[in-house]
Scaffold this motif. Structure first.
Motif, mmCIF file in Angstrom:
data_model
loop_
_atom_site.group_PDB
_atom_site.id
_atom_site.type_symbol
_atom_site.label_atom_id
_atom_site.label_comp_id
_atom_site.label_asym_id
_atom_site.label_seq_id
_atom_site.Cartn_x
_atom_site.Cartn_y
_atom_site.Cartn_z
ATOM 1 N N VAL A 41 95.795 33.789 110.919
ATOM 2 C CA VAL A 41 97.012 33.238 111.371
ATOM 3 C C VAL A 41 97.542 32.562 110.464
ATOM 4 C CG1 VAL A 41 97.801 30.663 112.011
ATOM 5 C CG2 VAL A 41 96.087 31.816 112.970
ATOM 6 N N GLY A 42 96.746 33.089 109.155
ATOM 7 C CA GLY A 42 97.413 31.975 107.465
ATOM 8 C C GLY A 42 98.219 33.717 107.093
ATOM 9 N N LYS A 43 98.026 34.680 107.276
ATOM 10 C CA LYS A 43 99.358 35.427 106.606
ATOM 11 C C LYS A 43 100.058 35.889 107.848
ATOM 12 C CE LYS A 43 96.448 36.976 103.844
ATOM 13 N NZ LYS A 43 96.304 37.707 102.329
ATOM 14 N N VAL A 44 100.068 35.262 108.937
ATOM 15 C CA VAL A 44 101.664 35.097 109.536
ATOM 16 C C VAL A 44 102.108 34.090 109.452
ATOM 17 C CG1 VAL A 44 102.168 34.743 112.699
ATOM 18 C CG2 VAL A 44 99.637 36.484 111.737
ATOM 19 N N ASP A 45 101.903 32.919 108.864
ATOM 20 C CA ASP A 45 102.501 31.960 108.531
ATOM 21 C C ASP A 45 103.095 32.312 107.567
ATOM 22 O OD1 ASP A 45 102.366 30.201 110.900
ATOM 23 O OD2 ASP A 45 100.514 29.504 109.882
ATOM 24 N N GLN A 46 102.417 33.656 106.456
ATOM 25 C CA GLN A 46 102.655 33.430 104.836
ATOM 26 C C GLN A 46 103.965 34.443 105.380
ATOM 27 O OE1 GLN A 46 99.287 34.194 102.396
ATOM 28 N NE2 GLN A 46 100.743 35.401 100.985
ATOM 29 N N LYS A 47 103.636 35.850 106.279
ATOM 30 C CA LYS A 47 105.050 36.580 106.463
ATOM 31 C C LYS A 47 106.720 35.621 106.681
ATOM 32 C CE LYS A 47 106.055 41.158 108.869
ATOM 33 N NZ LYS A 47 107.388 40.640 108.269
ATOM 34 N N LEU A 48 105.882 34.374 108.224
ATOM 35 C CA LEU A 48 107.158 34.189 108.637
ATOM 36 C C LEU A 48 107.737 32.936 106.952
ATOM 37 C CD1 LEU A 48 105.609 32.601 111.648
ATOM 38 C CD2 LEU A 48 107.532 34.372 111.315
ATOM 39 N N LEU A 60 111.865 34.127 106.062
ATOM 40 C CA LEU A 60 113.044 32.557 105.889
ATOM 41 C C LEU A 60 113.131 32.558 104.926
ATOM 42 C CD1 LEU A 60 114.250 30.115 107.493
ATOM 43 C CD2 LEU A 60 112.225 29.161 105.971
ATOM 44 N N CYS A 61 112.545 32.605 103.941
ATOM 45 C CA CYS A 61 112.848 32.324 102.256
ATOM 46 C C CYS A 61 114.070 33.638 101.650
ATOM 47 C CB CYS A 61 112.202 32.241 100.807
ATOM 48 S SG CYS A 61 111.290 30.897 101.009
ATOM 49 N N SER A 62 113.371 34.706 102.375
ATOM 50 C CA SER A 62 114.194 36.512 101.908
ATOM 51 C C SER A 62 115.736 36.382 103.290
ATOM 52 C CB SER A 62 113.143 37.384 102.621
ATOM 53 O OG SER A 62 113.873 38.432 102.455
ATOM 54 N N VAL A 110 103.603 33.863 97.093
ATOM 55 C CA VAL A 110 102.587 32.919 97.822
ATOM 56 C C VAL A 110 101.386 33.428 97.498
ATOM 57 C CG1 VAL A 110 102.175 32.195 100.106
ATOM 58 C CG2 VAL A 110 104.373 32.471 99.595
ATOM 59 N N VAL A 111 100.826 32.017 97.017
ATOM 60 C CA VAL A 111 99.022 32.452 97.180
ATOM 61 C C VAL A 111 98.196 31.701 98.108
ATOM 62 C CG1 VAL A 111 97.265 30.997 95.866
ATOM 63 C CG2 VAL A 111 99.535 31.067 94.839
ATOM 64 N N SER A 112 98.772 30.586 99.067
ATOM 65 C CA SER A 112 98.694 30.611 100.493
ATOM 66 C C SER A 112 99.063 29.877 101.160
ATOM 67 C CB SER A 112 96.888 30.121 100.561
ATOM 68 O OG SER A 112 96.896 28.697 99.288
ATOM 69 N N VAL A 113 98.521 29.551 102.571
ATOM 70 C CA VAL A 113 99.319 28.304 103.330
ATOM 71 C C VAL A 113 98.210 27.935 104.187
ATOM 72 C CG1 VAL A 113 101.717 29.768 103.987
ATOM 73 C CG2 VAL A 113 99.769 30.195 104.622
ATOM 74 N N LYS A 114 98.756 26.259 104.788
ATOM 75 C CA LYS A 114 97.775 26.373 105.842
ATOM 76 C C LYS A 114 98.842 24.799 106.550
ATOM 77 C CE LYS A 114 96.311 22.188 103.235
ATOM 78 N NZ LYS A 114 94.583 21.671 102.569
ATOM 79 N N ARG A 115 98.168 24.992 108.165
ATOM 80 C CA ARG A 115 98.639 23.951 108.472
ATOM 81 C C ARG A 115 98.630 22.793 108.499
ATOM 82 N NH1 ARG A 115 103.072 25.569 111.469
ATOM 83 N NH2 ARG A 115 103.198 27.771 111.807
ATOM 84 N N ILE A 116 99.100 21.381 108.559
ATOM 85 C CA ILE A 116 98.371 20.086 108.366
ATOM 86 C C ILE A 116 98.388 19.685 109.815
ATOM 87 C CG2 ILE A 116 99.238 18.279 107.159
ATOM 88 C CD1 ILE A 116 101.303 19.821 105.158
ATOM 89 N N GLY A 117 97.305 19.161 109.663
ATOM 90 C CA GLY A 117 97.419 17.862 110.554
ATOM 91 C C GLY A 117 96.423 18.683 112.081
ATOM 92 N N HIS A 118 96.271 18.343 112.925
ATOM 93 C CA HIS A 118 95.743 18.504 114.493
ATOM 94 C C HIS A 118 96.895 19.441 115.488
ATOM 95 C CE1 HIS A 118 91.881 17.726 112.892
ATOM 96 N NE2 HIS A 118 92.708 16.349 113.006
ATOM 97 N N ALA A 119 96.759 20.318 116.094
ATOM 98 C CA ALA A 119 97.251 20.607 117.120
ATOM 99 C C ALA A 119 97.344 19.585 118.625
ATOM 100 C CB ALA A 119 97.581 21.773 117.235
ATOM 101 N N GLN A 120 98.353 19.085 118.348
ATOM 102 C CA GLN A 120 97.986 18.090 119.858
ATOM 103 C C GLN A 120 99.158 18.394 120.535
ATOM 104 O OE1 GLN A 120 96.994 13.984 119.195
ATOM 105 N NE2 GLN A 120 95.158 14.784 117.993
ATOM 106 N N GLY A 121 100.311 19.785 121.466
ATOM 107 C CA GLY A 121 101.454 19.697 121.881
ATOM 108 C C GLY A 121 102.631 19.707 120.536
ATOM 109 N N LYS A 122 102.704 19.640 119.433
ATOM 110 C CA LYS A 122 103.258 20.088 118.418
ATOM 111 C C LYS A 122 103.271 20.760 117.461
ATOM 112 C CE LYS A 122 102.309 15.644 116.733
ATOM 113 N NZ LYS A 122 102.936 13.763 115.990
#
Length: 85
Positions: A2-9, A13-15, A24-36
């Motif tokens: 999932v991190g690689k997909v987010d990184q590519k996205l 977007l920037c491009s 990009v060194v790394s990416v991560k999602r913040i918080g808990h997925a609860q429908g948003k």
């Protein structure tokens, strides 16, 4: 994976929208997925790249893609003390 997909996205977007190619060194999602959608925290190799992206972020409001124009926001990652100041 999932991190690689987010990184590519993020790089795509920037491009396409900001005409930048961040290292990009790394990416991560913040918080808990609860429908948003969870915010994406992106770590870049160079501080100068961060400054360029932050200063170019207002270009997203003029995007021809409605989903980007209305829903994508780029903010600097601040500690609580920095945000208050």
């Amino acid at each position: 994976m999932v991190g690689k997909v987010d990184q590519k996205l993020f790089v795509d977007l920037c491009s396409s929208e900001l005409n930048l190619m961040p290292n990009v060194v790394s990416v991560k999602r913040i918080g808990h997925a609860q429908g948003k959608i969870q915010p994406l925290l992106v770590f870049l190799k160079e501080a100068d790249e961060v400054k360029k992206i932050i200063s170019s972020a207002k270009l997203l409001r003029r995007s021809s893609v409605p989903a980007i124009r209305d829903s994508v926001y780029i903010n600097q990652n601040l500690t609580k003390a920095e945000a208050v100041a």
